[in-house]
Design a protein around this motif. Sequence first.
Motif: not given
Length: 192
Positions: A5-8, A37-49, A91-101
């Motif tokens: 389930i995507f929350f976009c 799985l929230d994109k900001d939680t998964l990749y926030g620290r990586y993206s900051a670096a 089962s997975v909830l995915v949270v992210g804008p994903l507007s292009r997709e």
Amino acid sequence: MPRLIFFCGHAGTGKTTLSHKLIGPLMQATGEPFCLLDKDTLYGRYSAAAMAAITGDPNDRDSPAYLDNLRDPEYQGLLDTARENLMLGISVLVVGPLSREVRAHQLTDPAWLHMPAGTRTQVVWVHLPEDEAHARIVRRGNPNDAYKLTHWEAYRTRRFMPDPAEYPELIFFDNLAPDAAALDRLLRTLAS
């Protein structure tokens, strides 16, 4: 089979808050385990670096440098993580804008997603009027929104509201002031 389930939706629409409200009731209604799985939680620290190294601004999440270098790999990693959980029967909830997709109708395309056969996929498009989304972004005071707010006129050109006739695969959710009945209807739709 597990559910994906995507929350976009665009920034400030309340995707994360909504997914947090629904994950427990979804597990209870379906009897299935879910992970979020929230994109900001998964990749926030990586993206900051990475952005600190690329642009000198660890909070940059909207400049051309971010969009050209990190956006797609982050989303690919998000989908890879979802796929791994689905293969384990979670089962997975995915949270992210994903507007292009969303715009390209990719989130319900099994060939594009490469998820395990039989995965039930649903896409919730969480939306608000632009002025309310802007106000919420300002109120939350997240440093990652600074570039977006400074360049709002450019950012807003990427915002779009899918036409339900052109995007029948989407479950539209108006998050301006949802009442308990609206949340219950969404829960029942997702749990069916």
